[in-house]
Scaffold this active site. Sequence first.
Site, PDB file in Angstrom:
ATOM      1  N   HIS A 182       0.826  -1.222   0.000  1.00 12.08           N
ATOM      2  CA  HIS A 182       0.000   0.000   0.000  1.00 12.08           C
ATOM      3  C   HIS A 182       0.856   1.266   0.000  1.00 12.08           C
ATOM      4  CE1 HIS A 182      -3.781  -2.191   0.598  1.00 12.08           C
ATOM      5  NE2 HIS A 182      -3.096  -2.971   1.401  1.00 12.08           N
TER       6      HIS A 182
ATOM      7  N   ASN B 156     -10.411  -3.351   1.817  1.00 13.43           N
ATOM      8  CA  ASN B 156     -10.007  -3.273   0.408  1.00 13.43           C
ATOM      9  C   ASN B 156     -11.241  -2.992  -0.440  1.00 13.43           C
ATOM     10  OD1 ASN B 156      -7.198  -3.758   0.479  1.00 13.43           O
ATOM     11  ND2 ASN B 156      -7.503  -5.967   0.580  1.00 13.43           N
TER      12      ASN B 156
ATOM     13  N   TYR C 165       0.253  -4.707  11.523  1.00 14.54           N
ATOM     14  CA  TYR C 165       0.070  -3.284  11.162  1.00 14.54           C
ATOM     15  C   TYR C 165       0.781  -2.368  12.146  1.00 14.54           C
ATOM     16  CZ  TYR C 165      -2.849  -4.122   7.154  1.00 14.54           C
ATOM     17  OH  TYR C 165      -3.283  -4.495   5.910  1.00 14.54           O
TER      18      TYR C 165
END
Length: 503
Positions: free
Chosen positions: A56, A129, A339
């Site tokens: 990303h 997404n 993350y």
Amino acid sequence: MADKKKTLTTSSGMPVDDDQNSVTAGPKGPTLVQDVTLLDKLAHFDRERIPERVVHAKGAGAFGYFEVTDDVTRYTRARFLSGVGKRTEVFARFSTVGGEKGSADSERDPRGFAVKFYTEEGNYDFVGNNTPVFFIRDAMKFPDFIHTQKRHPASNLKNPDMFWDFLSLTPESIHQVTVLFSDRGTPASYRNMNGYSGHTFMWYNAKGDYWWVKIHFKTEQGIRTLTRGEAARLAGEDPDHATRDLYESIRKGDCPSWKVYVQIMKPGEAEGYRFDTFDITKVWPHGDYPLQPVGRMVLDRNPENYFAEVEQAAFSPGNFVPGIGPSPDRLLQGRLFSYHDTHRHRLGPNYHLLPVNAPKASGENSYQRDGSMRFDTNGGGAPSYWPNSFGGPAPDPAAAPPPVDVSGMAARHVYQHTDVDFVQAGELFRKVMSDEDRDHLVGNIVPHLKGAQKRIQLRQTALFYKADTGYGERVAKGLGLSLEEVKRLAAMSQEERVKSTAG
Ligand code: NDP
């Protein structure tokens, strides 16, 4: 009267007398190290880049608000969802996945769809997404999968062998491959796509009752996609077209919006459901679990500084608020770690203090202290430990999620590949797609898969055939493969198929 002009300074605030000419020994002589203004300028420039996101990397973002339109308090105690008409500030970032920071917005790729809700109970991050499913269902496979979407270790080129080898060895990817190679894999803009949680999450109410949910953001601009030809043209003519589109539309006051829906499943139904409730390669068909409206998101404010607010934005599916929690989804469980971890690497351990990431509506009251770039007051002189008897913040047992029953033998339980993995890809091909969609799908797959070795083409085409015989036949024809060979491979188990195409 014009404002008095500010004096240019160094990073330490010293006035700069001349920002064009270095201090030299005479008009033709070498530069002197005593020119601290020059050193300050160069040293900071040398450090301007931070590591780009490993996935990303290329993205665009904007601020806005979320407004509740329907009462869902029966299902969740989340305060930002506690009343019709309630508004919460949000920051959204859209992105491609595999490409580098300078790559083209029109590349065939899933699009990240991340939204940070600045709620009064802390930040809630929706990190989804534009596709409702994913290629794999266990986080153990994630680094391998991403390596195959990146560049070959020797040539530094994208490599169809790597790409299709992994996918054909990972049959659960067939549903997402079908979405990705449809025109939904090249959205016309970030405004013209939906967002999906993909994962199943838990919602729980004030009484401690809980439900499994999937979240959907549906674009109010309508779905618009690019054909393969249009995407290729834009990659050359305007590689930033989606970034430009988002920024320009908001600047002109044409603010994009999405309606937000939830699918809700009673916990007791998960056990006997025909698809694994916690498998991100599957959707819950709308006929089984209809979309129920929740609210609406509007993006109406561009960032003032891209680096500060978009590049430094950090989302995590582990940022929950009371009323929303995780599910046993194996891919989600890995993301809950990964993350935060990648942001600590990319931005440092205090990344949560950066203005775009800090909880705006609630504040932070933790005992976390120190670490590099701790740029707030670091808790001042207040207690730095718990328990303490000096009035420091105390845990609130009322914030606890309901207990969830999990049990079983700790082991690496193999997820058996079954024909269920092909059902929804087949449904999408047969039931949802138009003739034109199917033509484009096959037309998008063939030139890409053609670049892989023949044995990989055969193995992958057998998976298309298993999803739908017509789908497999059309890809086989496009590639010039023997249909008999494809059928023979499709009739095998995945293990036999892999052995038979081992090379
Ligand atoms: P429905 O007919 O109720 O829904 C079909 C969905 O497919 C719609 O949400 C539509 O989105 C979406 N869609 C249309 N074209 C494409 C495409 N090329 N790629 C991906 N999605 C597309 O059917 P079911 O719920 O019974 O599901 C049938 C199949 O539809 C599933 O197997 C899945 O592949 C796909 N799908 C299902 C979703 C779900 O949550 N149930 C979500 C998205 C896709 P839109 O409303 O924007 O037109």
